[in-house]
Enzyme design. Structure first.
Site, PDB file in Angstrom:
ATOM      1  N   MET A  30       0.962  -1.159  -0.041  1.00  0.00           N
ATOM      2  CA  MET A  30       0.191   0.074  -0.027  1.00  0.00           C
ATOM      3  C   MET A  30       0.680   1.264   0.135  1.00  0.00           C
ATOM      4  SD  MET A  30      -3.359  -1.196   2.144  1.00  0.00           S
ATOM      5  CE  MET A  30      -2.787  -0.700   3.622  1.00  0.00           C
ATOM      6  N   ASN A  32       3.873   3.725   1.150  1.00  0.00           N
ATOM      7  CA  ASN A  32       4.777   4.472   2.184  1.00  0.00           C
ATOM      8  C   ASN A  32       5.910   3.389   2.629  1.00  0.00           C
ATOM      9  OD1 ASN A  32       4.425   5.227   5.467  1.00  0.00           O
ATOM     10  ND2 ASN A  32       4.994   6.710   3.978  1.00  0.00           N
ATOM     11  N   HIS A  37       9.429  -3.400   3.695  1.00  0.00           N
ATOM     12  CA  HIS A  37       8.734  -3.445   2.174  1.00  0.00           C
ATOM     13  C   HIS A  37       9.909  -3.903   1.233  1.00  0.00           C
ATOM     14  CE1 HIS A  37       5.368  -0.871   3.509  1.00  0.00           C
ATOM     15  NE2 HIS A  37       4.932  -1.735   3.024  1.00  0.00           N
ATOM     16  N   ARG A 189       2.420   2.246   9.637  1.00  0.00           N
ATOM     17  CA  ARG A 189       1.444   3.066  10.605  1.00  0.00           C
ATOM     18  C   ARG A 189       2.441   3.352  11.761  1.00  0.00           C
ATOM     19  NH1 ARG A 189      -3.115  -0.580   8.797  1.00  0.00           N
ATOM     20  NH2 ARG A 189      -4.494   0.731   8.151  1.00  0.00           N
TER      21      ARG A 189
END
Ligand code: PAF
Length: 289
Positions: A30, A32, A37, A189
């Site tokens: 998603m 960011n 990642h 987050r």
């Protein structure tokens, strides 16, 4: 690195690779992007000739009271990071492409049982949103491999089951959790944490470690889970769950399962300030008898 904004461009590149019999590994995200990642992309690069990354904030996996509109969108920086590590293609669809009829009127896929327990109890509809978008992306990219992080362990199992149940010719590859130096599991987050909550956030992984030690020492499961919840609450966390499960189907475990060399996992979700964190810890107790 090519950046495809529509399915036709994506399909043209995929067909070229396929006609050369070159393998493809896929990392859905998603955006960011953080080091967690990028470690998924690096694992994907070890698996296949070409790596495709998608960046799409999927509205179907957010409930109305969640952070869909404020979810961090950092496309330019993300593309730079992906280019720097040699990603072949980034697919950046928009919602009109993914849900042309609107997300609530489109067909969906849902993995039964697993989607409704643990995280699914606290986020109804979340895993239906995840499995639906992942299946759609799989159909678009048609990868040989797809890489998912173990940080979202329940999501990983749900995708594995979907691939099995629906006979998709894709190998799901699990990537280990990437942690900050103080133990906090990396997550987009984490950007929401203010400095004081960021300082406390590492207590979540520490509490899981303490819970694991207690179980290894033979303390009852209920007591170990409870003392983990108590420790977190004492530091100001609002705890959704701390639960010990086995890693195949996330079934609850009993004391006798613990001694059978089964792989176990403690899963937790808790809020600190306004930020909801999830984490987990896998382990095996070797029966020395
Ligand atoms: O884990 C995520 O980032 C998302 O759930 C995923 C798999 C990209 C689907 O939107």
């Amino acid at each position: 690195m090519s950046v495809c904004k529509n399915i036709e461009q994506l399909r043209a590149q995929i067909s070229e690779w396929r006609s050369n019999k070159e393998t493809i590994a896929f990392v859905p995200t998603m955006g960011n992007l953080h080091a967690g990642h990028l470690s998924l992309v690096e694992l994907a690069q070890q698996k296949a000739v070409h790596v495709v990354v998608s960046i799409y904030v999927n509205p179907l996996q957010f409930s109305p009271d969640e952070d869909f509109s404020s979810y961090p969108r950092t496309l330019e920086e993300d593309l730079k990071k992906l280019e720097a590590i040699g990603t072949d293609l980034v697919f950046v669809p928009d919602t009109s492409m993914i849900y042309p009829r609107g997300e609530t009127k489109s067909s969906f896929v849902e993995v039964p049982v697993l989607s409704h327990i643990i995280e699914g109890e606290f986020r109804p509809g979340f895993f239906r949103g995840v499995s639906t978008v992942v299946l759609k992306l799989f159909n678009m990219v048609q990868p040989d491999y797809a890489v998912f992080g173990e940080k979202d362990f329940q999501q990983l199992l749900i995708i594995k089951q979907m691939v099995n149940d629906l006979n998709l010719p894709i190998e799901i590859v699990a990537a280990a959790i990437k942690r900050e130096a103080d133990g906090l599991a990396m997550s987009s987050r984490n950007n929401y944490l203010n400095p004081s909550d960021r300082e406390k956030s590492c207590l979540l992984s520490q509490a899981l470690m303490a819970c694991r030690r207690q179980i290894e020492q033979g303390i009852s499961i209920e007591q170990a889970e409870k003392s983990c919840v108590d420790a977190l609450q004492n530091h100001g966390f609002l705890v959704d769950y701390v639960t010990l499960r086995e890693t195949m189907g996330l079934e609850k475990v009993s004391k006798s399962d613990i001694n059978a060399n089964n792989e176990l996992i403690i899963l937790a979700a808790a809020k600190i300030g306004n930020t909801r964190l999830i984490d987990n810890m896998k382990f095996v107790i070797i029966d020395k008898t």
